[in-house]
Scaffold this motif. Sequence first.
Motif, PDB file in Angstrom:
ATOM      1  N   LEU A   1       0.819  -1.224   0.000  1.00  0.00           N
ATOM      2  CA  LEU A   1       0.000   0.000   0.000  1.00  0.00           C
ATOM      3  C   LEU A   1       0.852   1.272   0.000  1.00  0.00           C
ATOM      4  N   THR A   2       2.136   1.157  -0.308  1.00  0.00           N
ATOM      5  CA  THR A   2       3.054   2.292  -0.248  1.00  0.00           C
ATOM      6  C   THR A   2       2.548   3.504  -1.007  1.00  0.00           C
ATOM      7  N   GLU A   3       1.988   3.287  -2.181  1.00  0.00           N
ATOM      8  CA  GLU A   3       1.590   4.404  -3.029  1.00  0.00           C
ATOM      9  C   GLU A   3       0.085   4.644  -3.055  1.00  0.00           C
ATOM     10  N   VAL A   4      -0.624   4.128  -2.046  1.00  0.00           N
ATOM     11  CA  VAL A   4      -2.054   4.405  -1.921  1.00  0.00           C
ATOM     12  C   VAL A   4      -2.213   5.691  -1.131  1.00  0.00           C
ATOM     13  N   GLU A   5      -2.882   6.659  -1.727  1.00  0.00           N
ATOM     14  CA  GLU A   5      -3.032   7.972  -1.112  1.00  0.00           C
ATOM     15  C   GLU A   5      -4.242   8.066  -0.192  1.00  0.00           C
TER      16      GLU A   5
ATOM     17  N   THR B   1       1.247  -4.370   3.741  1.00  0.00           N
ATOM     18  CA  THR B   1       2.427  -3.668   4.221  1.00  0.00           C
ATOM     19  C   THR B   1       2.517  -2.256   3.673  1.00  0.00           C
ATOM     20  N   GLU B   2       3.321  -1.462   4.367  1.00  0.00           N
ATOM     21  CA  GLU B   2       3.797  -0.158   3.913  1.00  0.00           C
ATOM     22  C   GLU B   2       2.733   0.871   3.560  1.00  0.00           C
ATOM     23  N   SER B   3       1.792   1.092   4.436  1.00  0.00           N
ATOM     24  CA  SER B   3       0.804   2.140   4.163  1.00  0.00           C
ATOM     25  C   SER B   3       1.323   3.494   4.628  1.00  0.00           C
ATOM     26  N   ARG B   4       0.949   4.527   3.904  1.00  0.00           N
ATOM     27  CA  ARG B   4       1.312   5.900   4.262  1.00  0.00           C
ATOM     28  C   ARG B   4       0.491   6.363   5.455  1.00  0.00           C
ATOM     29  N   PRO B   5       0.917   7.448   6.092  1.00  0.00           N
ATOM     30  CA  PRO B   5       0.187   7.915   7.280  1.00  0.00           C
ATOM     31  C   PRO B   5      -1.326   8.065   7.117  1.00  0.00           C
ATOM     32  N   PRO B   6      -1.867   8.666   6.062  1.00  0.00           N
ATOM     33  CA  PRO B   6      -3.333   8.767   6.032  1.00  0.00           C
ATOM     34  C   PRO B   6      -4.019   7.403   6.018  1.00  0.00           C
ATOM     35  N   VAL B   7      -3.490   6.482   5.229  1.00  0.00           N
ATOM     36  CA  VAL B   7      -4.078   5.140   5.148  1.00  0.00           C
ATOM     37  C   VAL B   7      -3.814   4.381   6.442  1.00  0.00           C
ATOM     38  N   ARG B   8      -2.605   4.450   6.944  1.00  0.00           N
ATOM     39  CA  ARG B   8      -2.248   3.785   8.197  1.00  0.00           C
ATOM     40  C   ARG B   8      -3.138   4.280   9.332  1.00  0.00           C
ATOM     41  N   ASP B   9      -3.383   5.584   9.379  1.00  0.00           N
ATOM     42  CA  ASP B   9      -4.221   6.153  10.431  1.00  0.00           C
ATOM     43  C   ASP B   9      -5.646   5.610  10.367  1.00  0.00           C
ATOM     44  N   ILE B  10      -6.181   5.484   9.169  1.00  0.00           N
ATOM     45  CA  ILE B  10      -7.539   4.946   9.012  1.00  0.00           C
ATOM     46  C   ILE B  10      -7.583   3.497   9.471  1.00  0.00           C
ATOM     47  N   LEU B  11      -6.607   2.707   9.058  1.00  0.00           N
ATOM     48  CA  LEU B  11      -6.565   1.301   9.469  1.00  0.00           C
ATOM     49  C   LEU B  11      -6.479   1.166  10.989  1.00  0.00           C
ATOM     50  N   LYS B  12      -5.663   2.016  11.599  1.00  0.00           N
ATOM     51  CA  LYS B  12      -5.528   1.972  13.063  1.00  0.00           C
ATOM     52  C   LYS B  12      -6.786   2.474  13.756  1.00  0.00           C
ATOM     53  N   ARG B  13      -7.330   3.579  13.274  1.00  0.00           N
ATOM     54  CA  ARG B  13      -8.518   4.162  13.891  1.00  0.00           C
ATOM     55  C   ARG B  13      -9.689   3.184  13.872  1.00  0.00           C
ATOM     56  N   LEU B  14      -9.813   2.435  12.788  1.00  0.00           N
ATOM     57  CA  LEU B  14     -10.901   1.465  12.660  1.00  0.00           C
ATOM     58  C   LEU B  14     -10.525   0.091  13.218  1.00  0.00           C
ATOM     59  N   ARG B  15      -9.304  -0.001  13.747  1.00  0.00           N
ATOM     60  CA  ARG B  15      -8.787  -1.226  14.353  1.00  0.00           C
ATOM     61  C   ARG B  15      -8.798  -2.409  13.380  1.00  0.00           C
ATOM     62  N   LEU B  16      -8.515  -2.108  12.137  1.00  0.00           N
ATOM     63  CA  LEU B  16      -8.501  -3.157  11.126  1.00  0.00           C
ATOM     64  C   LEU B  16      -7.227  -3.989  11.177  1.00  0.00           C
TER      65      LEU B  16
END
Length: 114
Positions: free
Chosen positions: A48-52, A79-94
């Motif tokens: 997910l490195t280049e997913v905005e 693997t490798e999500s950027r902060p906006p995507v990583r934040d969503i995954l964490k916030r939703l506890r995915l």
Amino acid sequence: MATLEHTELGDVTVLKLKGSLTMEGLEEVQDQFQEFTRRPGAHMLVDLTEVEMVTTPALSMFLAAASSVKNSGGRLIFTESRPPVRDILKRLRLHSVLQTVAGYEEALAEARRP
């Protein structure tokens, strides 16, 4: 706009998503993504490195893929999500449902595990 590139690294299929996974972007990659993730017993790494950006339909696609791969005896690692995507995954506890591994090489090794 979104794209999906795939690479075969031995027994692991690497799916590299790029762009914004909004409704429009998802339409461009969803069929191909599902085709790969429906392979029985597949071992896959989703980069997910280049997913905005991700939207609810993209997250639903990820969850369906994880379930499908698991039920067929395969492995699906993200693997490798950027902060906006990583934040969503964490916030939703995915992260508790989608297996994520920091670091491309570490994730690839995890995907290769039997």
